[in-house]
Design a protein around this motif. Structure first.
Motif, PDB file in Angstrom:
ATOM      1  N   GLN A 287      82.191  11.177  76.077  1.00 34.23           N
ATOM      2  CA  GLN A 287      81.349  11.325  76.841  1.00 34.23           C
ATOM      3  C   GLN A 287      79.917  10.869  76.548  1.00 34.23           C
ATOM      4  O   GLN A 287      79.191  10.664  77.735  1.00 34.23           O
ATOM      5  N   ARG A 288      79.502  10.763  75.369  1.00 36.88           N
ATOM      6  CA  ARG A 288      78.328  10.303  74.885  1.00 36.88           C
ATOM      7  C   ARG A 288      78.280   9.285  73.678  1.00 36.88           C
ATOM      8  O   ARG A 288      79.087   9.553  72.995  1.00 36.88           O
ATOM      9  N   ARG A 289      77.389   8.352  73.885  1.00 39.24           N
ATOM     10  CA  ARG A 289      77.305   7.435  72.576  1.00 39.24           C
ATOM     11  C   ARG A 289      76.592   8.120  71.506  1.00 39.24           C
ATOM     12  O   ARG A 289      75.275   8.279  71.705  1.00 39.24           O
ATOM     13  N   TYR A 290      76.996   8.323  70.387  1.00 40.79           N
ATOM     14  CA  TYR A 290      76.099   8.591  69.058  1.00 40.79           C
ATOM     15  C   TYR A 290      75.997   7.574  68.120  1.00 40.79           C
ATOM     16  O   TYR A 290      76.782   6.703  68.185  1.00 40.79           O
ATOM     17  N   GLY A 291      74.671   7.645  67.411  1.00 44.30           N
ATOM     18  CA  GLY A 291      74.098   6.794  66.871  1.00 44.30           C
ATOM     19  C   GLY A 291      74.802   6.959  65.282  1.00 44.30           C
ATOM     20  O   GLY A 291      74.741   6.273  64.429  1.00 44.30           O
ATOM     21  N   LEU A 292      75.298   8.101  65.287  1.00 42.78           N
ATOM     22  CA  LEU A 292      75.837   8.566  63.926  1.00 42.78           C
ATOM     23  C   LEU A 292      76.860   9.721  64.032  1.00 42.78           C
ATOM     24  O   LEU A 292      76.503  10.750  64.765  1.00 42.78           O
TER      25      LEU A 292
ATOM     26  N   ASP B 105      66.810   5.127  63.055  1.00 40.54           N
ATOM     27  CA  ASP B 105      66.115   5.486  64.407  1.00 40.54           C
ATOM     28  C   ASP B 105      66.291   7.103  64.331  1.00 40.54           C
ATOM     29  O   ASP B 105      67.522   7.546  64.569  1.00 40.54           O
ATOM     30  N   VAL B 106      65.307   7.915  64.276  1.00 35.77           N
ATOM     31  CA  VAL B 106      65.336   9.368  64.053  1.00 35.77           C
ATOM     32  C   VAL B 106      65.451   9.709  65.567  1.00 35.77           C
ATOM     33  O   VAL B 106      65.807  11.112  65.761  1.00 35.77           O
ATOM     34  N   GLN B 107      65.429   8.860  66.617  1.00 29.16           N
ATOM     35  CA  GLN B 107      65.483   9.443  68.106  1.00 29.16           C
ATOM     36  C   GLN B 107      67.174   9.256  68.393  1.00 29.16           C
ATOM     37  O   GLN B 107      67.406   9.853  69.615  1.00 29.16           O
ATOM     38  N   MET B 108      67.920   8.593  67.572  1.00 30.59           N
ATOM     39  CA  MET B 108      69.446   8.488  67.901  1.00 30.59           C
ATOM     40  C   MET B 108      70.203  10.029  67.941  1.00 30.59           C
ATOM     41  O   MET B 108      69.681  10.846  66.991  1.00 30.59           O
ATOM     42  N   PRO B 109      70.928   9.837  68.862  1.00 32.03           N
ATOM     43  CA  PRO B 109      71.826  11.327  68.640  1.00 32.03           C
ATOM     44  C   PRO B 109      72.911  11.349  67.766  1.00 32.03           C
ATOM     45  O   PRO B 109      73.411  10.087  67.476  1.00 32.03           O
ATOM     46  N   ILE B 110      73.090  12.416  66.879  1.00 34.76           N
ATOM     47  CA  ILE B 110      73.688  12.569  66.011  1.00 34.76           C
ATOM     48  C   ILE B 110      74.784  13.676  66.429  1.00 34.76           C
ATOM     49  O   ILE B 110      74.505  14.687  66.755  1.00 34.76           O
ATOM     50  N   LEU B 111      76.166  13.375  65.832  1.00 34.64           N
ATOM     51  CA  LEU B 111      77.288  14.363  66.289  1.00 34.64           C
ATOM     52  C   LEU B 111      77.701  14.878  64.799  1.00 34.64           C
ATOM     53  O   LEU B 111      78.042  14.115  63.910  1.00 34.64           O
ATOM     54  N   VAL B 112      77.465  16.280  64.554  1.00 31.29           N
ATOM     55  CA  VAL B 112      78.013  16.906  63.274  1.00 31.29           C
ATOM     56  C   VAL B 112      79.225  17.701  63.529  1.00 31.29           C
ATOM     57  O   VAL B 112      79.470  18.593  64.652  1.00 31.29           O
ATOM     58  N   VAL B 113      80.262  17.276  62.878  1.00 34.64           N
ATOM     59  CA  VAL B 113      81.581  17.927  62.987  1.00 34.64           C
ATOM     60  C   VAL B 113      81.829  18.784  61.945  1.00 34.64           C
ATOM     61  O   VAL B 113      82.258  18.126  60.885  1.00 34.64           O
TER      62      VAL B 113
END
Length: 127
Positions: free
Chosen positions: A49-54, A4-12
């Motif tokens: 705080q937020r649910r990430y898809g990846l 899902d390209v709409q999912m939030p992603i977290l880059v660390v």
């Protein structure tokens, strides 16, 4: 789970340039909702705080490494199912094995391009 390209992603990553590179590659692949964190500690706070898809995390960071972040995410009942891709400049077999044992979904060795990133992300969501 479908990609899902709409999912939030977290880059660390503790290296701002690397965050910018990964963010640009993700945008090329159609992802828009991209957050970043400078280390594992900050990433963990954001994940609570937020649910990430990846999560796409560098291995080598201070004070909390990507490997330590992965172990904490997998140990947390609320976060343990989050797909996790580890990025590293080292392709040491023992690191790959350690990350697999800790529950990483995929592994990318720097440098990489959009096609490699796309393949790794698709592989995570293929099962």
């Amino acid at each position: 789970m479908a990609l899902d390209v709409q999912m939030p992603i977290l880059v660390v990553d503790d290296y701002k340039t690397m965050i910018r590179i990964i963010r640009n590659l993700l945008k090329q692949l159609g992802f828009e909702d991209i957050d970043d964190a400078a280390d594992g500690t900050e990433a963990l706070e954001k994940m609570k705080q937020r649910r990430y898809g990846l999560v796409i995390s560098d291995w080598n960071m201070e004070p909390m490494t990507g490997y330590e972040l992965l172990k904490q995410v997998r140990a947390d009942a609320g976060l343990c199912k989050t797909p996790f891709i580890m990025v590293t400049a080292e392709s040491k077999t023992e690191n790959v094995i350690a990350a697999k044992k800790a529950g990483v979904n995929n592994y990318i060795v720097k440098p990489f391009n959009a096609q490699t990133l796309k393949g790794k992300i698709e592989a995570v969501f293929a099962d």
